[in-house]
Design an enzyme around this catalytic site. Sequence first.
Site: not given
Length: 441
Positions: A118, A158, A230, A232-233, A235-236
């Site tokens: 990470k 991320d 959220g 963001g990506n 959640a989308w």
Amino acid sequence: MADLQARHPGESEYLQAVQEVLESVEDVYNQHPEFEEARIVERMVEPDRIFTFKVTWIDDEGQVQVNTGYRVQFNSAIGPYKGGIRFHRAVTPSMLKFLGFEQTFKNALTTLPMGGAKGGSDFDPKGKSDGEIMRFCQAFMTELWQCIGPDQDIPAGDVGCGGREIGYMYGMYKKLAREYNTGVLTGKGLTWGGSILRPEATGFGALYFTHHLLQKAGREIKGQRIAVSGFGNVAWGACIKATELGAKVVAISGPDGVCEIPEGITREMIDYMLVMRASNRDRVEDMADKFPGAARFTAGKKAWSVACDIALPCAFQNELSEDDARELVANGCWCCCEVSNMGCQPGAIHFFQHNGILFAPGKAVNAGGVATSGLEMTQNAEHISWDAAEVDSKLHFIMKSIHEQCVKYGTQPDGSVDYVKGANIAGFMKVAHAMLEQGII
Ligand code: 2IT
């Protein structure tokens, strides 16, 4: 744990992630004296190495800005280092060590040969212009490029790092390294080596996992009310697939509050989530401003205050507390699939488990993202690209297999499945055996 706490005081996220895994694997570990003899646990909780570097860039006002960049290469027992890059003001070594540790187990679950890593920076994308984002990403890569490579360490996105940031970073990587192998990063644009469905993969994979979990429990997704945190990506992607499978997403949230959507999120609203993310405003209230009839904004509230059947934390670690878990269950929630990494606090997980709520941990539920990064690496190595149907069927197969591994290692004497234990033990066994076979290094 006592030893680790003494050596890493105050690294709360890291210690929390390690504690959860050690509690889960204790019984199995004690049945394998060869693990103890090789000090597998002591070696597994320590990252292989951490790079720390200064990132200097110039903002739109001409002011010099300084951030800290990191790459934590955690474990390479089953393949090259692989994991995302997080750009968030709260990034610390503790946060990236927890994420790298989790990533090691998650990647092991995907069935693909990837070790854990990470990285990131305490850079705060909120309010930054496109030019500032580009200059920061370029500056970040002037140091990172020496640590990575398509067979050594393959970063991806991320929180705070999406397709745009990966593009800027790849541009600088190839300029510095004079290497033109796009396989050094994943989450790329579709025209230059990116995999179709990688943006959707974390959310889609989470819903495929949820489908198998519900099926095993004799239930189905269709008709359920889902609260998502959220916008963001992740959640989308979760909103797209949940809606496609016939569920109703009744809430999304942001740092400013929650948007309740009683009739369920529509495709138009899901598309607008992308606009909200690209704006870097970090405000979910924008959804209610855009769709005033359909979405009702409440400031300061979380998604967990909205009545639902299934809770999907899709935002950040420790975003769901024990109090939130109690509120969810009191309002009728009976299932929580953690999509964010370590989204639930330990008290929330214990509350769910002691109250018969179906619960699965992030490292199993969200592994579809990195799994599809693995599929992107395969396509890059073969110099081909697969179509959506092929990637989607492979993703579904992988999520089904992760669910099966959880059932194999997590089935309890009463027939129920402890998904926390199942995921942790399955990941641990794979990495532990690989480490044993490779000797004391
Ligand atoms: O947490 C994660 O699994 C990610 N951010 C994706 C990592 C990756 O390499 O695709």
